[in-house]
Enzyme design. Structure first.
Site, PDB file in Angstrom:
ATOM      1  CG  HIS A  15       6.411  -8.860   8.346  1.00 32.01           C
ATOM      2  ND1 HIS A  15       7.173  -8.041   7.959  1.00 32.01           N
ATOM      3  CD2 HIS A  15       5.032  -8.379   8.380  1.00 32.01           C
ATOM      4  CE1 HIS A  15       6.667  -6.881   7.759  1.00 32.01           C
ATOM      5  NE2 HIS A  15       5.327  -7.034   7.930  1.00 32.01           N
TER       6      HIS A  15
ATOM      7  CB  SER B 198      -1.006   0.038   0.968  1.00 32.99           C
ATOM      8  OG  SER B 198      -0.241  -0.198   2.373  1.00 32.99           O
TER       9      SER B 198
ATOM     10  CG  HIS C 102      -0.720  -5.273   1.894  1.00 31.30           C
ATOM     11  ND1 HIS C 102      -0.058  -5.003   3.224  1.00 31.30           N
ATOM     12  CD2 HIS C 102      -0.837  -3.912   1.768  1.00 31.30           C
ATOM     13  CE1 HIS C 102       0.184  -3.750   3.503  1.00 31.30           C
ATOM     14  NE2 HIS C 102      -0.232  -3.177   2.445  1.00 31.30           N
TER      15      HIS C 102
ATOM     16  NE  ARG D  38       2.649  -3.725  12.853  1.00 32.46           N
ATOM     17  CZ  ARG D  38       2.211  -3.970  11.651  1.00 32.46           C
ATOM     18  NH1 ARG D  38       1.889  -2.943  11.050  1.00 32.46           N
ATOM     19  NH2 ARG D  38       2.753  -4.936  10.786  1.00 32.46           N
TER      20      ARG D  38
HETATM   21  N1  AMX Z   1       2.104 -20.212   6.085  1.00 31.20           N
HETATM   22  C1  AMX Z   1       2.716 -20.749   5.286  1.00 31.20           C
HETATM   23  N2  AMX Z   1       3.674 -20.610   4.266  1.00 31.20           N
HETATM   24  C2  AMX Z   1       4.328 -19.349   4.224  1.00 31.20           C
HETATM   25  C3  AMX Z   1       3.840 -18.481   5.303  1.00 31.20           C
HETATM   26  C4  AMX Z   1       2.680 -18.782   6.228  1.00 31.20           C
HETATM   27  N3  AMX Z   1       2.139 -17.978   7.263  1.00 31.20           N
HETATM   28  N4  AMX Z   1       4.446 -17.258   5.284  1.00 31.20           N
HETATM   29  C5  AMX Z   1       5.460 -17.558   4.356  1.00 31.20           C
HETATM   30  N5  AMX Z   1       5.276 -18.913   3.681  1.00 31.20           N
HETATM   31  C6  AMX Z   1       5.943 -19.348   2.485  1.00 31.20           C
HETATM   32  C7  AMX Z   1       5.743 -18.429   1.325  1.00 31.20           C
HETATM   33  O1  AMX Z   1       4.473 -18.561   0.806  1.00 31.20           O
HETATM   34  C8  AMX Z   1       7.045 -18.951   0.794  1.00 31.20           C
HETATM   35  O2  AMX Z   1       6.697 -20.029   0.128  1.00 31.20           O
HETATM   36  P1  AMX Z   1       7.266 -20.376  -1.618  1.00 31.20           P
HETATM   37  O3  AMX Z   1       8.583 -20.151  -1.529  1.00 31.20           O
HETATM   38  O4  AMX Z   1       6.490 -21.670  -1.857  1.00 31.20           O
HETATM   39  O5  AMX Z   1       6.702 -19.045  -2.335  1.00 31.20           O
HETATM   40  C9  AMX Z   1       7.921 -19.416   1.716  1.00 31.20           C
HETATM   41  O6  AMX Z   1       7.319 -19.531   2.960  1.00 31.20           O
HETATM   42  C10 AMX Z   1       8.991 -18.100   2.096  1.00 31.20           C
HETATM   43  O7  AMX Z   1       8.294 -16.748   2.266  1.00 31.20           O
HETATM   44  P2  AMX Z   1       8.877 -15.890   3.290  1.00 31.20           P
HETATM   45  O8  AMX Z   1      10.114 -15.180   2.390  1.00 31.20           O
HETATM   46  O9  AMX Z   1       9.164 -16.295   4.570  1.00 31.20           O
HETATM   47  O10 AMX Z   1       7.727 -14.599   3.343  1.00 31.20           O
HETATM   48  P3  AMX Z   1       7.293 -13.608   2.184  1.00 31.20           P
HETATM   49  O11 AMX Z   1       8.228 -12.334   2.218  1.00 31.20           O
HETATM   50  O12 AMX Z   1       7.367 -14.394   0.579  1.00 31.20           O
HETATM   51  O13 AMX Z   1       6.006 -13.384   2.385  1.00 31.20           O
HETATM   52  C11 AMX Z   1       3.958 -12.801   3.776  1.00 31.20           C
HETATM   53  C12 AMX Z   1       5.485 -12.768   3.563  1.00 31.20           C
HETATM   54  C13 AMX Z   1       3.635 -11.859   4.772  1.00 31.20           C
HETATM   55  C14 AMX Z   1       3.177 -12.512   2.364  1.00 31.20           C
HETATM   56  C15 AMX Z   1       3.962 -14.376   4.021  1.00 31.20           C
HETATM   57  O14 AMX Z   1       4.629 -14.605   5.126  1.00 31.20           O
HETATM   58  C16 AMX Z   1       2.505 -14.726   4.172  1.00 31.20           C
HETATM   59  O15 AMX Z   1       1.790 -15.090   3.226  1.00 31.20           O
HETATM   60  N6  AMX Z   1       1.759 -14.851   5.462  1.00 31.20           N
HETATM   61  C17 AMX Z   1       0.436 -15.154   5.737  1.00 31.20           C
HETATM   62  C18 AMX Z   1      -0.328 -13.912   5.288  1.00 31.20           C
HETATM   63  C19 AMX Z   1      -0.202 -12.862   6.227  1.00 31.20           C
HETATM   64  O16 AMX Z   1      -0.256 -12.939   7.287  1.00 31.20           O
HETATM   65  N7  AMX Z   1      -0.016 -11.582   5.687  1.00 31.20           N
HETATM   66  C20 AMX Z   1      -0.054 -10.318   6.590  1.00 31.20           C
HETATM   67  C21 AMX Z   1       1.256  -9.618   6.183  1.00 31.20           C
HETATM   68  C22 AMX Z   1       1.280  -8.429   7.007  1.00 31.20           C
HETATM   69  C23 AMX Z   1       0.307  -7.327   6.440  1.00 31.20           C
HETATM   70  O17 AMX Z   1       0.731  -6.788   5.253  1.00 31.20           O
HETATM   71  N8  AMX Z   1      -0.746  -6.680   7.113  1.00 31.20           N
END
Ligand code: AMX
Length: 461
Positions: free
Chosen positions: A343, A267, A297, A352
């Site tokens: 994250h 965002s 997000h 937070r």
């Molecule tokens: N559950 C399962 N798998 C997860 C995971 C979770 N909570 N978090 C990360 N992974 C996976 C990723 O999908 C990625 O898999 P891939 O290699 O097959 O694509 C792998 O672990 C490595 O990811 P990462 O480098 O640790 O995270 P990222 O920077 O790619 O993604 C985020 C960050 C937040 C999108 C991811 O942790 C996620 O999808 N979390 C769940 C959704 C979430 O909580 N989002 C909120 C974020 C905060 C916000 O913006 N409000």
């Protein structure tokens, strides 16, 4: 439609009137920013002149295909996410903010006006300065009636985030920047018009969010804005929860926690990018909100609560740690993510999350949903660590925020990201105001084709 009639000329008679500061809030903030600008501009131009060719980041094929993760491409002095410490807003950690920002009268939680002052003026506010912003917001809070007409014209099942983004975009017609730009505003002064648009837009967000909530979930029972109340409390009041002081405090806490998360998240980056084309704060924030609406997000908070409820309903009793663990493995084996965990930048528990956790622990430790959050927080990090893919197995703010809203009877998940957005626009509009003040140019990175990339790689080997 609420008349919401606190007009420009009406005196604000609510929280104490500020007498010690001369001039209005806008001019006061302008003076504060203008006083700092020469030094900031000097620092930037010295960096550019003396170190323009200094290499800060390398871009790899991994990074190009991997969402630019970790590649430093921006400077933001509004906030910084330290991987091991979490967010610092203008240098202050979350615990610092909660301790140092002026508190709402009669409350232990801060005034959003003080937070806005800190973001914009880069100075911890006094109580008077926090109240000055609150008063300015009161004067600017009236939403033009055509915005309600636009929202009312949308299909009933429109997602609240869509309504929120449309509401912000509809208000673009009010943009001071666009009006002055058309009249020949000079580049030096762009930021003042962005500040005006920021004050006007942020002033209206509680009423806009409340309108969407009441329209969708309270059969259109609208409640007038209360001039006695601060920005956060007024939101609680306008959705019919002003009589619950605990929820009012929760709103104050929630709006502080979600205000900013540096410049690279979807965002913030979207809003910044759009504004570099000199699209005003309305265009830019609407774009930012469209990014926030994504499940990876801002929408993660609703996904997370849904996940917790599914987990709870999978058992006819409160689950044991072992049951949560095997449920989580089932989710991961099905190729799904566990929302609220992980994250892109943080490598520890999101502070937070901790702030909201402490709030729940203080006010409703026995709430079933909170107990489930606590249990999941004990189990999931171990499961994700064992799973081995995730860089940070700890919870982010979304792992808990929805559960607190649920506790207070806000059970319409779709609305949760709107609340996130109300707060986040404080940060987005500050970024844009300062970006104009520092003369940041239009962003235009370069893309190449896969074949070009293959050729580049082949040539170097
Ligand atoms: N559950 C399962 N798998 C997860 C995971 C979770 N909570 N978090 C990360 N992974 C996976 C990723 O999908 C990625 O898999 P891939 O290699 O097959 O694509 C792998 O672990 C490595 O990811 P990462 O480098 O640790 O995270 P990222 O920077 O790619 O993604 C985020 C960050 C937040 C999108 C991811 O942790 C996620 O999808 N979390 C769940 C959704 C979430 O909580 N989002 C909120 C974020 C905060 C916000 O913006 N409000």
């Amino acid at each position: 439609m609420p008349s919401n009639d606190v007009g420009k000329d009406q005196a604000f008679e609510g929280i104490p009137t500020v007498r010690s500061i001369r001039g209005n809030c806008r001019s006061f903030l302008c003076e504060k920013i203008a006083a700092q600008l020469p030094a900031w501009r000097e620092r930037v131009s010295r960096l550019l002149k003396e170190h323009g060719n200094f290499k800060v980041s390398d871009i790899t094929v991994d990074a190009i295909y991997g969402g630019l993760r970790g590649v430093i491409t921006q400077v933001s002095d509004i906030s910084y996410v330290d991987p091991l410490e979490g967010i610092r807003i203008r240098g202050y950690t979350i615990p610092d903010l909660l301790q140092k920002l002026p508190l709402a009268p009669g409350s232990n939680y801060p005034l959003a006006g003080g937070l806005y002052f800190l973001l914009m003026a880069n100075e911890l506010p006094t109580m008077e300065e926090a109240l000055l912003v609150e008063q300015e917001w009161k004067r600017r809070e009236k939403i033009p009636p055509y915005v309600y007409d636009v929202l009312d014209a949308m299909p009933e099942d429109t997602h609240p985030m869509t309504l929120f983004s449309i509401g912000i975009l509809a208000m673009q017609n009010e943009s001071q920047f666009m009006r002055l730009y058309d009249a020949g505003l000079v580049k030096e002064d762009y930021w003042e018009a962005y500040l005006d648009d920021s004050l006007n837009l942020t002033a209206k967000l509680p009423a806009l969010a409340a309108y969407i909530y009441n329209k969708k979930y309270r059969n259109g029972q609208f409640i007038e804005s209360d001039p006695q109340l601060d920005w956060s409390a007024n939101f609680a009041h306008m959705i019919g929860k002003g009589d619950d002081p605990e929820f009012v405090d929760f709103s104050r806490l929630y709006f502080v926690l979600h205000c900013d998360h540096e410049g690279g998240n979807v965002s913030a980056h979207a809003a910044h990018l759009v504004a570099t084309a000199l699209s005003d704060n309305y265009y830019a924030c609407s774009a930012g909100m469209n990014g926030l609406a994504g499940p990876l997000h801002g929408l993660a908070n609703q996904e997370c609560l849904r996940w917790l409820l599914r987990l709870r309903s999978a058992f006819d009793h409160f689950p044991t740690p072992q049951e949560v663990e095997s449920y989580a493995w089932g989710v991961l084996k099905a190729g799904q993510v566990i929302p609220g965990y992980g994250h892109a930048v943080l490598r520890v528990t999101d502070p937070r999350f901790t702030a909201l956790y402490q709030f729940a622990e203080k006010f409703f430790p026995d709430d079933e949903m909170f107990r489930l959050v606590a249990l999941v927080n004990e189990v999931i990090p171990k499961v994700l660590a064992q799973h081995g893919k995730v860089k940070n197995p700890k919870p982010n703010v979304d792992a808990i925020s929805g559960s607190l809203l649920y506790h207070y009877g806000i059970k319409e998940f779709d609305f949760y990201t709107v609340l996130f957005g109300v707060s986040r626009n404080l940060g987005l509009t500050t970024h844009n105001t300062w970006a104009r003040a520092l003369g940041k140019p239009i962003e235009r990175p370069k893309s190449i084709t896969t074949r070009m990339l293959e050729d580049l790689v082949a040539k170097s080997s």
